[in-house]
Design a protein around this motif. Sequence first.
Motif, PDB file in Angstrom:
ATOM      1  N   ASN A 143       3.651 -15.084   2.223  1.00 12.01           N
ATOM      2  CA  ASN A 143       4.346 -13.632   2.909  1.00 12.01           C
ATOM      3  C   ASN A 143       4.103 -12.711   2.029  1.00 12.01           C
ATOM      4  O   ASN A 143       4.252 -11.318   2.358  1.00 12.01           O
ATOM      5  N   LEU A 144       4.322 -12.811   0.603  1.00  9.27           N
ATOM      6  CA  LEU A 144       4.265 -11.704  -0.408  1.00  9.27           C
ATOM      7  C   LEU A 144       2.120 -11.438  -0.312  1.00  9.27           C
ATOM      8  O   LEU A 144       2.196 -10.122  -0.082  1.00  9.27           O
ATOM      9  N   ARG A 145       1.375 -11.734   0.350  1.00 14.79           N
ATOM     10  CA  ARG A 145       0.418 -11.352  -0.276  1.00 14.79           C
ATOM     11  C   ARG A 145       0.396 -10.787   1.387  1.00 14.79           C
ATOM     12  O   ARG A 145      -0.619  -9.877   1.110  1.00 14.79           O
ATOM     13  N   GLU A 146       0.642 -11.131   1.874  1.00 13.83           N
ATOM     14  CA  GLU A 146       1.177 -10.461   4.015  1.00 13.83           C
ATOM     15  C   GLU A 146       1.535  -8.795   3.601  1.00 13.83           C
ATOM     16  O   GLU A 146       1.166  -7.921   3.713  1.00 13.83           O
ATOM     17  N   PHE A 147       3.035  -9.016   2.622  1.00 14.28           N
ATOM     18  CA  PHE A 147       3.428  -7.685   2.346  1.00 14.28           C
ATOM     19  C   PHE A 147       3.040  -7.170   1.285  1.00 14.28           C
ATOM     20  O   PHE A 147       2.456  -5.774   1.862  1.00 14.28           O
ATOM     21  N   MET A 148       1.941  -7.391   0.784  1.00 12.15           N
ATOM     22  CA  MET A 148       0.830  -6.648  -0.420  1.00 12.15           C
ATOM     23  C   MET A 148      -0.177  -6.071   0.565  1.00 12.15           C
ATOM     24  O   MET A 148      -0.544  -4.845   0.075  1.00 12.15           O
ATOM     25  N   ASN A 149      -0.732  -6.756   1.353  1.00 10.55           N
ATOM     26  CA  ASN A 149      -1.478  -6.192   2.199  1.00 10.55           C
ATOM     27  C   ASN A 149      -2.702  -5.439   1.669  1.00 10.55           C
ATOM     28  O   ASN A 149      -3.275  -4.429   1.915  1.00 10.55           O
ATOM     29  N   MET A 193       0.825  -1.562   0.400  1.00 14.80           N
ATOM     30  CA  MET A 193      -0.102  -0.007   0.126  1.00 14.80           C
ATOM     31  C   MET A 193       1.320   1.464  -0.264  1.00 14.80           C
ATOM     32  O   MET A 193       0.180   2.375  -0.384  1.00 14.80           O
ATOM     33  N   ASP A 194       2.520   1.428   0.409  1.00 15.73           N
ATOM     34  CA  ASP A 194       2.886   2.096   0.648  1.00 15.73           C
ATOM     35  C   ASP A 194       4.185   2.378  -0.894  1.00 15.73           C
ATOM     36  O   ASP A 194       4.668   2.940  -1.560  1.00 15.73           O
ATOM     37  N   ARG A 195       3.791   1.209  -1.672  1.00 14.72           N
ATOM     38  CA  ARG A 195       4.053   1.155  -2.920  1.00 14.72           C
ATOM     39  C   ARG A 195       5.760   1.039  -2.774  1.00 14.72           C
ATOM     40  O   ARG A 195       6.847   1.226  -3.802  1.00 14.72           O
ATOM     41  N   ALA A 196       5.662  -0.288  -1.911  1.00 15.53           N
ATOM     42  CA  ALA A 196       7.407  -0.608  -1.630  1.00 15.53           C
ATOM     43  C   ALA A 196       7.674  -2.226  -3.199  1.00 15.53           C
ATOM     44  O   ALA A 196       5.844  -1.959  -2.575  1.00 15.53           O
ATOM     45  N   GLN A 197       8.644  -1.975  -3.580  1.00 12.15           N
ATOM     46  CA  GLN A 197       8.171  -3.013  -4.107  1.00 12.15           C
ATOM     47  C   GLN A 197       8.677  -4.532  -2.565  1.00 12.15           C
ATOM     48  O   GLN A 197       9.503  -3.954  -2.261  1.00 12.15           O
ATOM     49  N   TYR A 198       8.044  -5.811  -3.536  1.00 11.38           N
ATOM     50  CA  TYR A 198       8.191  -7.063  -2.603  1.00 11.38           C
ATOM     51  C   TYR A 198      10.451  -7.257  -2.849  1.00 11.38           C
ATOM     52  O   TYR A 198      10.764  -6.752  -1.280  1.00 11.38           O
ATOM     53  N   GLY A 199      10.763  -7.542  -3.928  1.00 16.86           N
ATOM     54  CA  GLY A 199      11.736  -7.517  -4.250  1.00 16.86           C
ATOM     55  C   GLY A 199      12.428  -8.892  -4.049  1.00 16.86           C
ATOM     56  O   GLY A 199      12.412  -9.517  -2.925  1.00 16.86           O
ATOM     57  N   LEU A 200      14.094  -8.189  -5.092  1.00 12.74           N
ATOM     58  CA  LEU A 200      14.773  -9.645  -4.922  1.00 12.74           C
ATOM     59  C   LEU A 200      15.163  -9.989  -3.465  1.00 12.74           C
ATOM     60  O   LEU A 200      15.114 -10.746  -2.760  1.00 12.74           O
TER      61      LEU A 200
END
Length: 107
Positions: free
Chosen positions: A81-87, A49-56
């Motif tokens: 973890n990706l889904r949680e990160f994307m919130n 939501m803050d537009r930060a990328q999950y990243g390598l």
Amino acid sequence: MERIDTIDLGLPIALDENISDFIDRTVLDLHPGNGIVLYTDGITEAKNMDRAQYGLELLCALVSQLWHKSAEEIKQAVIANLREFMNGQKQFDHISLPILKQIHITQ
């Protein structure tokens, strides 16, 4: 963990009728305990939501931490973890995460 740049190994599907000029290969020797994790940019470029990328870096850290688990367990944990990160942020790209592990079979 060794990272291999696959920029020349990708397939530009539907971009050109003849893709032979775009294809290269690399050879890896896998030993028991080794493996390969492939991913699409839909994972590393997914945003929260803050537009930060999950990243390598996050992907590699999580895979390293979970490497003792099965390929399926690693895949499921990374996707969770990706889904949680994307919130709740919408996913705009495809997600593919094939994981191959070389195991040692005793008889």
